[in-house]
Design an enzyme around this catalytic site. Structure first.
Site, PDB file in Angstrom:
ATOM      1  NE  ARG A 172      -4.271  -1.501   0.346  1.00 32.59           N
ATOM      2  CZ  ARG A 172      -4.531  -2.499  -0.507  1.00 32.59           C
ATOM      3  NH1 ARG A 172      -3.730  -2.741  -1.525  1.00 32.59           N
ATOM      4  NH2 ARG A 172      -5.604  -3.251  -0.363  1.00 32.59           N
TER       5      ARG A 172
ATOM      6  CG  HIS B  74      -3.361  -0.534  -6.549  1.00 28.17           C
ATOM      7  ND1 HIS B  74      -3.671   0.075  -5.361  1.00 28.17           N
ATOM      8  CD2 HIS B  74      -3.476  -1.859  -6.317  1.00 28.17           C
ATOM      9  CE1 HIS B  74      -3.979  -0.836  -4.453  1.00 28.17           C
ATOM     10  NE2 HIS B  74      -3.859  -2.025  -5.012  1.00 28.17           N
TER      11      HIS B  74
HETATM   12  P1  NAP Z   1      -1.672 -11.586   4.791  1.00 25.49           P
HETATM   13  O1  NAP Z   1      -1.837 -12.976   4.267  1.00 25.49           O
HETATM   14  O2  NAP Z   1      -2.618 -11.082   5.807  1.00 25.49           O
HETATM   15  O3  NAP Z   1      -0.175 -11.511   5.362  1.00 25.49           O
HETATM   16  C1  NAP Z   1       0.289 -10.411   6.075  1.00 25.49           C
HETATM   17  C2  NAP Z   1       1.721 -10.694   6.540  1.00 25.49           C
HETATM   18  O4  NAP Z   1       2.249  -9.498   7.122  1.00 25.49           O
HETATM   19  C3  NAP Z   1       1.795 -11.787   7.606  1.00 25.49           C
HETATM   20  O5  NAP Z   1       2.961 -12.559   7.410  1.00 25.49           O
HETATM   21  C4  NAP Z   1       1.914 -10.980   8.903  1.00 25.49           C
HETATM   22  O6  NAP Z   1       2.634 -11.615   9.947  1.00 25.49           O
HETATM   23  C5  NAP Z   1       2.734  -9.794   8.430  1.00 25.49           C
HETATM   24  N1  NAP Z   1       2.538  -8.647   9.328  1.00 25.49           N
HETATM   25  C6  NAP Z   1       1.409  -7.939   9.566  1.00 25.49           C
HETATM   26  N2  NAP Z   1       1.645  -6.958  10.461  1.00 25.49           N
HETATM   27  C7  NAP Z   1       2.956  -7.058  10.798  1.00 25.49           C
HETATM   28  C8  NAP Z   1       3.796  -6.336  11.680  1.00 25.49           C
HETATM   29  N3  NAP Z   1       3.351  -5.304  12.394  1.00 25.49           N
HETATM   30  N4  NAP Z   1       5.086  -6.716  11.778  1.00 25.49           N
HETATM   31  C9  NAP Z   1       5.557  -7.773  11.076  1.00 25.49           C
HETATM   32  N5  NAP Z   1       4.807  -8.510  10.213  1.00 25.49           N
HETATM   33  C10 NAP Z   1       3.520  -8.151  10.082  1.00 25.49           C
HETATM   34  O7  NAP Z   1      -1.670 -10.537   3.591  1.00 25.49           O
HETATM   35  P2  NAP Z   1      -1.503 -10.795   2.007  1.00 25.49           P
HETATM   36  O8  NAP Z   1      -2.717 -11.433   1.442  1.00 25.49           O
HETATM   37  O9  NAP Z   1      -0.186 -11.433   1.743  1.00 25.49           O
HETATM   38  O10 NAP Z   1      -1.533  -9.286   1.477  1.00 25.49           O
HETATM   39  C11 NAP Z   1      -0.603  -8.328   1.910  1.00 25.49           C
HETATM   40  C12 NAP Z   1      -1.032  -6.940   1.444  1.00 25.49           C
HETATM   41  O11 NAP Z   1      -0.805  -6.794   0.050  1.00 25.49           O
HETATM   42  C13 NAP Z   1      -2.526  -6.629   1.575  1.00 25.49           C
HETATM   43  O12 NAP Z   1      -2.865  -6.275   2.907  1.00 25.49           O
HETATM   44  C14 NAP Z   1      -2.698  -5.484   0.627  1.00 25.49           C
HETATM   45  O13 NAP Z   1      -2.478  -4.260   1.291  1.00 25.49           O
HETATM   46  C15 NAP Z   1      -1.582  -5.680  -0.395  1.00 25.49           C
HETATM   47  N6  NAP Z   1      -2.106  -5.965  -1.748  1.00 25.49           N
HETATM   48  C16 NAP Z   1      -1.675  -5.217  -2.789  1.00 25.49           C
HETATM   49  C17 NAP Z   1      -2.149  -5.485  -4.067  1.00 25.49           C
HETATM   50  C18 NAP Z   1      -1.653  -4.722  -5.258  1.00 25.49           C
HETATM   51  O14 NAP Z   1      -2.198  -4.881  -6.344  1.00 25.49           O
HETATM   52  N7  NAP Z   1      -0.642  -3.911  -5.156  1.00 25.49           N
HETATM   53  C19 NAP Z   1      -3.039  -6.532  -4.280  1.00 25.49           C
HETATM   54  C20 NAP Z   1      -3.458  -7.278  -3.199  1.00 25.49           C
HETATM   55  C21 NAP Z   1      -2.993  -6.986  -1.919  1.00 25.49           C
HETATM   56  P3  NAP Z   1       2.062 -12.943  10.670  1.00 25.49           P
HETATM   57  O15 NAP Z   1       2.229 -14.034   9.623  1.00 25.49           O
HETATM   58  O16 NAP Z   1       2.944 -13.140  11.832  1.00 25.49           O
HETATM   59  O17 NAP Z   1       0.617 -12.665  10.995  1.00 25.49           O
END
Ligand code: NAP
Length: 321
Positions: free
Chosen positions: A236, A284
Site C-alpha cells: 500500500r 496498482h
Molecule cells: P496476509 O496474508 O494477511 O499476510 C500479512 C503478513 O504481514 C503476515 O505474514 C503478517 O505476519 C505480516 N505482518 C502484519 N503486520 C505485521 C507487523 N506489524 N510486523 C511484522 N509482520 C507483520 O496478507 P496478504 O494477502 O499477503 O496481502 C498483503 C497486502 O498486500 C494486503 O494487505 C494489501 O495491502 C496488499 N495488496 C496489494 C495489491 C496490489 O495490487 N498492489 C493486491 C493485493 C494486496 P504474521 O504471519 O505473523 O501474521
C-alpha cells in the site's frame, strides 16, 4: 472451531448485497444464479428488504450503507487488503473476510518476479543509460549471489517466494510471528528487523497497512539496508514515506524502486515519482481481483460459512489484518 452464524432462519433464502462496480455486480449475480441459486444476490442500490441481508461484499463503505443493514453478519472485502474499508463504521460483531483468490495471487507473484528480475539485472540503470545515449556495461551477478527479503510472509509473499524459487535467489522473510517456510530464512518481530534488513539487497514489501506498518518504508529503514539496495512496494502507498524515498535514491543509499502503489491514488500530476529516473511506477495493477475468478472464491467462502465452517481469509479485527 466454527462460530455459529447469528441468524437462525436457515429455511429462509440467504441474501448477499454487492456494492461497487455495476458490471461486476451483474456478472456475479448471473454466476450466483447458476451456481448458488439458494442465495439471493442483490446489487446496490436495489436492496429489497434490507432486513434480509446477512452478507455484504464491497470495496469501500459509507455510513449510510452500513446503517441500512441491521442484520449484517459478514462483510466480504473485494480486495486482498481491508485497509480501504472504514471498519470503524462496522459493528464489532460483524465478521470481516478479505479476498483470497487465484487472480490476485498469481498476478502478484508474476509482478514480484518481474520487478525482482528487473532490479537484479539492473534494468533501471540500463534504461537511464539508454535515455542518455550511453553504452555502459555492468558486472552480471547470478541469482544465487543476490539476497531478496520479504516484509510480510502472508498469502501474497508466499506465492511470490514460490514463483521466485526456480531462479535460485537467496530468500529471507520477516513477519510478526516468524513463519516457517522451506528454503527461506525467517526473522520475527521488532528484534528480528535489523538483522533481516542488513542482508536485503532487494526488499519487497507485502505487509498489510495497519497502524504498526504505516510509514515503515522510511529513512531509518533505508539506512539499515545495505548501501545501494533496491525496494519493491506492492502493498500500500501508506507504507512508504515518499520524500524519504526520493532522498535515499538521490544520495545513492538506495539504487532503485519499483512501486505499484502510492498515496494518494492516483498520484497527482507532477508528482516526483512520475519522473524520477530510478523509480518504476505502475498504477496498482500488481495483484488484481479478477471478476471471473473472485466470484468463485466468494461462492466457496459462502458455502463454507453456510455449512458452519470458517471462511478463508477472516480478518482479526483487533490486529487490523
Ligand atoms: P496476509 O496474508 O494477511 O499476510 C500479512 C503478513 O504481514 C503476515 O505474514 C503478517 O505476519 C505480516 N505482518 C502484519 N503486520 C505485521 C507487523 N506489524 N510486523 C511484522 N509482520 C507483520 O496478507 P496478504 O494477502 O499477503 O496481502 C498483503 C497486502 O498486500 C494486503 O494487505 C494489501 O495491502 C496488499 N495488496 C496489494 C495489491 C496490489 O495490487 N498492489 C493486491 C493485493 C494486496 P504474521 O504471519 O505473523 O501474521
Amino acid at each position: 472451531m466454527a462460530r455459529p452464524l447469528l441468524s437462525t432462519g436457515s429455511q429462509e433464502m440467504t441474501s448477499i448485497l454487492h456494492c461497487g462496480d455495476e458490471e461486476r455486480g451483474t456478472l456475479w449475480r448471473d454466476v450466483f444464479a447458476r451456481e448458488m441459486p439458494e442465495v439471493d444476490f442483490r446489487c446496490w442500490p436495489d436492496l429489497g428488504d434490507p432486513q434480509e441481508i446477512r452478507f455484504l461484499v464491497a470495496w469501500t463503505l459509507t455510513p449510510e450503507l452500513i446503517a441500512s443493514l441491521p442484520n449484517l453478519e459478514i462483510l466480504f472485502s473485494i480486495g486482498a487488503g481491508v485497509d480501504q474499508l472504514d471498519l470503524g463504521l462496522v459493528p464489532p460483531h460483524v465478521r470481516v473476510v478479505r479476498m483470497i483468490e487465484p487472480g490476485i495471487t498469481v498476478t502478484m507473484a508474476q509482478y514480484i518476479v518481474m520487478a525482482t528480475l528487473a532490479l537484479h539485472r539492473d534494468l533501471p540503470f540500463y534504461v537511464a543509460e539508454q535515455r542518455a545515449g550511453r553504452w555502459t556495461q555492468r558486472d552480471v551477478l547470478l541469482c544465487s549471489e543476490r539476497t531478496v527479503g520479504f516484509l510480510g510472509l502472508g498469502e501474497l509473499a508466499r506465492a511470490s517466494i514460490k514463483a521466485l524459487a526456480p531462479l535460485g535467489f537467496k530468500v529471507l522473510g520477516w513477519s510478526r510471528s516468524g513463519a516457517n517456510i522451506a528454503g527461506v530464512e525467517t526473522y520475527a518481530g521488532a528484534e528480528g528487523l535489523d538483522p533481516f534488513l542488513a542482508r536485503c539487497e532487494i526488499l519487497v514489501c507485502l505487509l498489510p497497512l495497519t497502524d504498526d506498518t504505516r510509514g515503515i518504508l522510511c529513512r531509518s529503514l533505508f539506512e539499515r539496508l545495505p548501501r545501494g539496495a533496491a525496494i519493491i512496494n506492492a502493498a500500500r502507498g501508506g507504507h512508504l514515506v515518499a520524500d524519504d524515498l526520493c532522498a535515499a535514491l538521490d544520495d545513492g543509499r538506495l539504487s532503485a524502486a519499483f512501486l505499484d502503489v502510492a498515496s494518494p491514488e492516483p498520484l497527482p500530476e507532477g508528482h516526483p515519482f512520475y519522473s524520477h529516473p530510478a523509480i518504476f511506477l505502475t498504477p496498482h495493477i500488481a495483484g488484481v481481483t479478477r471478476r471471473e475468478t473472485a466470484v468463485h472464491a466468494l461462492i466457496g467462502n459462502l458455502q463454507r460459512v453456510l455449512a458452519g465452517e470458517e471462511p478463508d481469509g477472516e480478518v482479526d479485527r483487533s490486529r487490523g489484518y
